[in-house]
Design a protein around this motif. Sequence first.
Motif, short mmCIF file in Angstrom:
data_model
loop_
_atom_site.label_atom_id
_atom_site.label_comp_id
_atom_site.label_asym_id
_atom_site.label_seq_id
_atom_site.Cartn_x
_atom_site.Cartn_y
_atom_site.Cartn_z
N GLU A 63 -24.40 -4.13 -31.95
CA GLU A 63 -23.69 -2.86 -31.73
C GLU A 63 -23.00 -2.81 -30.38
N PHE A 64 -23.23 -3.81 -29.53
CA PHE A 64 -22.68 -3.81 -28.19
C PHE A 64 -21.58 -4.86 -28.04
N SER A 65 -20.69 -4.62 -27.11
CA SER A 65 -19.76 -5.65 -26.67
C SER A 65 -20.47 -6.54 -25.66
N TYR A 66 -20.16 -7.84 -25.68
CA TYR A 66 -20.79 -8.73 -24.71
C TYR A 66 -19.92 -9.95 -24.44
N ILE A 67 -20.05 -10.47 -23.22
CA ILE A 67 -19.47 -11.75 -22.81
C ILE A 67 -20.61 -12.51 -22.16
N CYS A 68 -21.05 -13.60 -22.77
CA CYS A 68 -22.27 -14.26 -22.32
C CYS A 68 -22.07 -15.77 -22.17
N GLN A 69 -23.01 -16.36 -21.44
CA GLN A 69 -23.16 -17.80 -21.42
C GLN A 69 -24.15 -18.20 -22.51
N ASP A 70 -24.01 -19.43 -22.97
CA ASP A 70 -25.01 -20.01 -23.87
C ASP A 70 -25.77 -21.04 -23.05
N PHE A 71 -27.01 -20.72 -22.71
CA PHE A 71 -27.80 -21.58 -21.84
C PHE A 71 -28.51 -22.71 -22.60
N GLY A 72 -28.33 -22.75 -23.92
CA GLY A 72 -29.00 -23.76 -24.73
C GLY A 72 -28.06 -24.78 -25.32
N GLU A 73 -27.51 -24.47 -26.49
CA GLU A 73 -26.66 -25.42 -27.21
C GLU A 73 -25.44 -25.83 -26.40
N SER A 74 -24.83 -24.88 -25.70
CA SER A 74 -23.65 -25.19 -24.89
C SER A 74 -24.01 -26.12 -23.73
N PHE A 75 -25.19 -25.92 -23.15
CA PHE A 75 -25.69 -26.82 -22.10
C PHE A 75 -25.87 -28.23 -22.68
N TYR A 76 -26.44 -28.30 -23.86
CA TYR A 76 -26.65 -29.59 -24.53
C TYR A 76 -25.31 -30.30 -24.72
N GLN A 77 -24.30 -29.59 -25.20
CA GLN A 77 -22.99 -30.20 -25.46
C GLN A 77 -22.32 -30.66 -24.16
N ALA A 78 -22.55 -29.93 -23.07
CA ALA A 78 -22.01 -30.37 -21.78
C ALA A 78 -22.66 -31.68 -21.35
N MET A 79 -23.98 -31.82 -21.61
CA MET A 79 -24.67 -33.09 -21.32
C MET A 79 -24.09 -34.22 -22.17
N VAL A 80 -23.77 -33.92 -23.41
CA VAL A 80 -23.19 -34.93 -24.31
C VAL A 80 -21.87 -35.46 -23.72
N GLN A 81 -21.07 -34.56 -23.14
CA GLN A 81 -19.81 -34.98 -22.54
C GLN A 81 -20.02 -35.97 -21.40
N LEU A 82 -21.19 -35.92 -20.77
CA LEU A 82 -21.49 -36.78 -19.63
C LEU A 82 -22.30 -38.02 -20.02
N SER A 83 -22.52 -38.20 -21.32
CA SER A 83 -23.45 -39.24 -21.79
C SER A 83 -23.11 -40.64 -21.29
N GLU A 84 -21.82 -40.99 -21.31
CA GLU A 84 -21.44 -42.34 -20.89
C GLU A 84 -21.88 -42.62 -19.46
N ARG A 85 -21.74 -41.66 -18.59
CA ARG A 85 -22.14 -41.85 -17.19
C ARG A 85 -23.66 -41.73 -17.03
N LEU A 86 -24.29 -40.82 -17.78
CA LEU A 86 -25.73 -40.65 -17.65
C LEU A 86 -26.48 -41.91 -18.08
N GLN A 87 -25.92 -42.65 -19.01
CA GLN A 87 -26.58 -43.86 -19.50
C GLN A 87 -26.69 -44.93 -18.41
N ARG A 88 -25.95 -44.81 -17.34
CA ARG A 88 -25.96 -45.82 -16.27
C ARG A 88 -27.18 -45.66 -15.35
N TYR A 89 -27.87 -44.52 -15.49
CA TYR A 89 -29.00 -44.25 -14.60
C TYR A 89 -30.33 -44.52 -15.32
N HIS A 90 -31.37 -44.71 -14.52
CA HIS A 90 -32.69 -45.01 -15.08
C HIS A 90 -33.45 -43.76 -15.50
N LYS A 91 -33.06 -42.63 -14.92
CA LYS A 91 -33.83 -41.42 -15.18
C LYS A 91 -33.00 -40.19 -14.86
#
Length: 326
Positions: free
Chosen positions: A169-197
């Motif tokens: 019933e309300f208007s809202y503009i929000c962040q997605d702290f879950g799935e959207s965060f996951y997808q941002a990590m996916v975008q960085l996967s190639e670089r993240l794979q270069r690290y051990h942890k």
Amino acid sequence: MKVIFGQQMTKVKQLADLISSDISMGKYKMESALPSINQLSHEYKVSRDTVFKAFIDLKERGIIDSTPGKGYFVANRQKNILLLLDEYSPFKDRLYNSFVKRLSTKYKVDLWFHQYNEALFNTILRESIGKYNKYVVMNFDNEKFSPYLYKIDSSRLLLLDFGRFDKKEFSYICQDFGESFYQAMVQLSERLQRYHKIVLYFTKESKHPKDTCRYFEQYCTDYHLNYDIVENMDELDVHYSVVYIAIRQVDVVEIIKKSRNAGLVCGMDFGLIAYNDTPAYEVIDKGITVMSIDWNKMGTMTADFILTGKSVQIYLPTEVHLRGSL
């Protein structure tokens, strides 16, 4: 007082014009209550229905307004906006500046910070009901919904960054702290794979939604990466070939300080990702890689809600700004 109504316009229109003229002449002051429908019906010798329809006409023109249970009052032509945010930060500054820049000078914005204090949050809301044309509110908790929000006309209320509540019933503009965060990590996967942890620094007292921790663990599991979640900065040491993710700017600074004490170079010996972009992240070292929504866009979209009155329900995407720290 009996008014002689002419034949050129309806009684409703003539009465509305008469009340409007009285307001212009100062008979009724800005934000002061108007006489009741019964009083005006008796004063002008017209039916209650005529007075009611005249009030509707004046309300549509923006000359008067009403509050449930309190009657009608003269509207302030300078629109008053309550902007209630959680706490100050550089990216909230971006939101605020883009918000007020989009509005015209006829809008007066009262900016408050509740500092995640539930009692203060409820007090500000309780004392503001009926005083503002529009309300823009960030919540004090990702798990709680204040009953005072239901006392505000939903067409006048915009929620920013609210958590897992039924917001239909309300208007809202929000962040997605879950799935959207996951997808941002996916975008960085190639670089993240270069690290051990990968290490997520997430303090126990953090007000950041814990969905981020769950989706962080899910990402690391899906992509077969070693990971850890550290809650105490005293237990965090900066090591070679490790990527660190920090939510708060103060933690980014602490990680860089520890790395320098260890003789490690950010972006070469270890990686660093910050959450929520600020101007400082563009210039620290060779730039800090960031996952963030567009805070300027949140500000302009918030202003558009005020200007147009149109309902909005949107989750802004988490964007990646790749810089030298990764």
